[in-house]
Design a protein around this motif. Sequence first.
Motif, mmCIF file in Angstrom:
data_model
loop_
_atom_site.group_PDB
_atom_site.id
_atom_site.type_symbol
_atom_site.label_atom_id
_atom_site.label_comp_id
_atom_site.label_asym_id
_atom_site.label_seq_id
_atom_site.Cartn_x
_atom_site.Cartn_y
_atom_site.Cartn_z
ATOM 1 N N ILE A 181 0.684 -1.664 0.194
ATOM 2 C CA ILE A 181 -0.280 0.055 -0.445
ATOM 3 C C ILE A 181 1.029 1.521 -0.135
ATOM 4 O O ILE A 181 0.501 1.944 -0.597
ATOM 5 N N ALA A 182 2.284 0.789 0.432
ATOM 6 C CA ALA A 182 2.888 2.450 0.451
ATOM 7 C C ALA A 182 3.504 3.095 -1.004
ATOM 8 O O ALA A 182 3.848 3.851 -0.981
ATOM 9 N N LEU A 183 3.379 1.570 -1.048
ATOM 10 C CA LEU A 183 4.724 1.599 -2.666
ATOM 11 C C LEU A 183 3.878 2.115 -3.807
ATOM 12 O O LEU A 183 3.947 3.071 -4.668
ATOM 13 N N GLY B 12 -1.795 -2.126 -6.592
ATOM 14 C CA GLY B 12 -1.348 -1.951 -5.282
ATOM 15 C C GLY B 12 -2.114 -2.361 -4.119
ATOM 16 O O GLY B 12 -1.914 -2.795 -2.769
ATOM 17 N N PHE B 13 -3.513 -1.543 -3.839
ATOM 18 C CA PHE B 13 -3.977 -0.724 -3.307
ATOM 19 C C PHE B 13 -5.054 -2.357 -2.849
ATOM 20 O O PHE B 13 -4.822 -2.692 -1.312
ATOM 21 N N SER C 64 -6.211 -7.044 0.327
ATOM 22 C CA SER C 64 -6.161 -8.431 0.427
ATOM 23 C C SER C 64 -5.387 -9.164 1.097
ATOM 24 O O SER C 64 -4.981 -10.150 2.037
ATOM 25 N N LEU C 65 -4.013 -8.845 1.040
ATOM 26 C CA LEU C 65 -2.909 -9.103 1.816
ATOM 27 C C LEU C 65 -3.026 -9.506 3.187
ATOM 28 O O LEU C 65 -2.970 -9.891 3.936
ATOM 29 N N LEU C 66 -2.902 -8.184 3.591
ATOM 30 C CA LEU C 66 -3.084 -7.228 5.062
ATOM 31 C C LEU C 66 -4.868 -8.686 5.795
ATOM 32 O O LEU C 66 -4.358 -9.224 6.842
ATOM 33 N N ILE C 67 -5.541 -8.764 5.200
ATOM 34 C CA ILE C 67 -6.490 -9.247 5.532
ATOM 35 C C ILE C 67 -6.636 -10.660 5.525
ATOM 36 O O ILE C 67 -7.298 -11.725 6.588
ATOM 37 N N TYR C 68 -5.905 -11.484 4.513
ATOM 38 C CA TYR C 68 -5.779 -12.569 4.578
ATOM 39 C C TYR C 68 -4.661 -13.193 5.728
ATOM 40 O O TYR C 68 -4.449 -13.658 6.291
ATOM 41 N N ASP C 69 -3.496 -12.255 6.234
ATOM 42 C CA ASP C 69 -2.775 -12.272 7.049
ATOM 43 C C ASP C 69 -3.361 -11.917 8.597
ATOM 44 O O ASP C 69 -2.741 -13.268 9.744
ATOM 45 N N ARG C 70 -4.436 -11.129 8.342
ATOM 46 C CA ARG C 70 -4.371 -11.340 9.636
ATOM 47 C C ARG C 70 -6.102 -12.423 10.236
ATOM 48 O O ARG C 70 -5.365 -12.883 11.400
#
Length: 91
Positions: free
Chosen positions: A31-33, A75-76, A81-87
């Motif tokens: 997200i930052a990139l 990218g956002f 999606s990666l944040l949700i998957y990781d959490r």
Amino acid sequence: MSFKRAANYLWQRNPITRVLYARADRGLKIIALSLIVVLLTALPYGITSSFGWAVSARTELAWLFAVGAAVAHVGFVVGLSLLIYDRLWRR
């Protein structure tokens, strides 16, 4: 200051390097990139518009910004999606 030391100083304080080596989740890094991409693609159009330069390539700069914004949105979504998957599933 020697050239090697100056290059190392710039490399360590580069915003992209700081994002990549930060101790954060991979979704937050993406997200930052994406935010950096949209800011870099908006910069040329913003500079020409703010100073009122009559640039014949203003249409191309608008397209550059539009493509950069589209890539940043993808990218956002990937980062979110990666944040949700990781959490939720990767504990």
